[in-house]
Design a protein around this motif. Sequence first.
Motif, PDB file in Angstrom:
ATOM      1  N   ILE A  25       0.866  -1.175   0.000  1.00  0.00           N
ATOM      2  CA  ILE A  25       0.000   0.000   0.000  1.00  0.00           C
ATOM      3  C   ILE A  25       0.901   1.223   0.000  1.00  0.00           C
ATOM      4  O   ILE A  25       1.697   1.408   0.928  1.00  0.00           O
ATOM      5  CB  ILE A  25      -0.926   0.042   1.227  1.00  0.00           C
ATOM      6  CG1 ILE A  25      -1.871  -1.147   1.242  1.00  0.00           C
ATOM      7  CG2 ILE A  25      -1.706   1.352   1.261  1.00  0.00           C
ATOM      8  CD1 ILE A  25      -2.740  -1.231   2.487  1.00  0.00           C
ATOM      9  N   ASP A  26       0.803   2.033  -1.050  1.00  0.00           N
ATOM     10  CA  ASP A  26       1.542   3.294  -1.114  1.00  0.00           C
ATOM     11  C   ASP A  26       0.533   4.410  -1.311  1.00  0.00           C
ATOM     12  O   ASP A  26      -0.004   4.603  -2.388  1.00  0.00           O
ATOM     13  CB  ASP A  26       2.557   3.281  -2.259  1.00  0.00           C
ATOM     14  CG  ASP A  26       3.369   4.565  -2.338  1.00  0.00           C
ATOM     15  OD1 ASP A  26       3.117   5.503  -1.549  1.00  0.00           O
ATOM     16  OD2 ASP A  26       4.265   4.638  -3.198  1.00  0.00           O
ATOM     17  N   PHE A  40      -5.052  -3.887   9.714  1.00  0.00           N
ATOM     18  CA  PHE A  40      -3.889  -4.633   9.247  1.00  0.00           C
ATOM     19  C   PHE A  40      -3.919  -6.118   9.596  1.00  0.00           C
ATOM     20  O   PHE A  40      -3.259  -6.918   8.950  1.00  0.00           O
ATOM     21  CB  PHE A  40      -2.612  -3.949   9.719  1.00  0.00           C
ATOM     22  CG  PHE A  40      -2.520  -2.554   9.179  1.00  0.00           C
ATOM     23  CD1 PHE A  40      -2.160  -2.337   7.862  1.00  0.00           C
ATOM     24  CD2 PHE A  40      -2.866  -1.466   9.954  1.00  0.00           C
ATOM     25  CE1 PHE A  40      -2.124  -1.059   7.328  1.00  0.00           C
ATOM     26  CE2 PHE A  40      -2.826  -0.183   9.440  1.00  0.00           C
ATOM     27  CZ  PHE A  40      -2.457   0.020   8.131  1.00  0.00           C
ATOM     28  N   LEU A  46       0.388  -8.272   3.402  1.00  0.00           N
ATOM     29  CA  LEU A  46       0.989  -6.942   3.322  1.00  0.00           C
ATOM     30  C   LEU A  46       2.439  -6.951   3.807  1.00  0.00           C
ATOM     31  O   LEU A  46       2.731  -7.395   4.915  1.00  0.00           O
ATOM     32  CB  LEU A  46       0.175  -5.952   4.160  1.00  0.00           C
ATOM     33  CG  LEU A  46       0.502  -4.488   3.945  1.00  0.00           C
ATOM     34  CD1 LEU A  46       0.102  -4.047   2.542  1.00  0.00           C
ATOM     35  CD2 LEU A  46      -0.208  -3.631   4.983  1.00  0.00           C
ATOM     36  N   LEU A  49       4.148  -0.676   3.471  1.00  0.00           N
ATOM     37  CA  LEU A  49       3.151   0.346   3.777  1.00  0.00           C
ATOM     38  C   LEU A  49       3.830   1.708   3.778  1.00  0.00           C
ATOM     39  O   LEU A  49       4.697   1.977   4.609  1.00  0.00           O
ATOM     40  CB  LEU A  49       2.514   0.084   5.143  1.00  0.00           C
ATOM     41  CG  LEU A  49       1.500   1.113   5.627  1.00  0.00           C
ATOM     42  CD1 LEU A  49       0.272   1.120   4.721  1.00  0.00           C
ATOM     43  CD2 LEU A  49       1.106   0.842   7.068  1.00  0.00           C
ATOM     44  N   LEU A  64      -1.078  -2.715  13.346  1.00  0.00           N
ATOM     45  CA  LEU A  64       0.148  -2.418  12.601  1.00  0.00           C
ATOM     46  C   LEU A  64       1.367  -2.994  13.324  1.00  0.00           C
ATOM     47  O   LEU A  64       2.278  -3.536  12.706  1.00  0.00           O
ATOM     48  CB  LEU A  64       0.290  -0.904  12.433  1.00  0.00           C
ATOM     49  CG  LEU A  64       1.419  -0.395  11.564  1.00  0.00           C
ATOM     50  CD1 LEU A  64       1.285  -0.908  10.143  1.00  0.00           C
ATOM     51  CD2 LEU A  64       1.427   1.117  11.561  1.00  0.00           C
ATOM     52  N   LEU A  70       5.089  -7.344   7.661  1.00  0.00           N
ATOM     53  CA  LEU A  70       5.508  -6.006   7.241  1.00  0.00           C
ATOM     54  C   LEU A  70       7.021  -5.872   7.312  1.00  0.00           C
ATOM     55  O   LEU A  70       7.634  -6.179   8.333  1.00  0.00           O
ATOM     56  CB  LEU A  70       4.871  -4.937   8.141  1.00  0.00           C
ATOM     57  CG  LEU A  70       3.513  -4.441   7.705  1.00  0.00           C
ATOM     58  CD1 LEU A  70       2.961  -3.465   8.732  1.00  0.00           C
ATOM     59  CD2 LEU A  70       3.556  -3.789   6.344  1.00  0.00           C
ATOM     60  N   VAL A  73       7.933   0.110   6.330  1.00  0.00           N
ATOM     61  CA  VAL A  73       6.863   0.986   6.814  1.00  0.00           C
ATOM     62  C   VAL A  73       7.403   2.398   6.883  1.00  0.00           C
ATOM     63  O   VAL A  73       8.477   2.640   7.435  1.00  0.00           O
ATOM     64  CB  VAL A  73       6.359   0.553   8.204  1.00  0.00           C
ATOM     65  CG1 VAL A  73       5.295   1.514   8.716  1.00  0.00           C
ATOM     66  CG2 VAL A  73       5.822  -0.866   8.175  1.00  0.00           C
TER      67      VAL A  73
END
Length: 75
Positions: A25-26, A40, A46, A49, A64, A70, A73
């Motif tokens: 996700i940008d 999240f 994912l 981020l 998160l 992840l 981030v």
Amino acid sequence: LLLGGNPIEGGIPESFVNLTSLWAIDLSFTKLGGPIPDIFDSLPSLTTLFLQASNFSGELPQSLFRHKRLQEVSV
């Protein structure tokens, strides 16, 4: 979902929980804002981020910090 740098406005929709295969996700450098939803846990794939240079506010959601995949981030 790579929307960084686009002049989109609004917030992150709760319906993102339905995008379970999403790996990136940008939303950086946009006009998006408001609180970051606690979604999240519902995005197991994912790994990336990016939310920097946007208008998000409030505390980072607990999901998160619990997310296991992840790797990148930036908020």
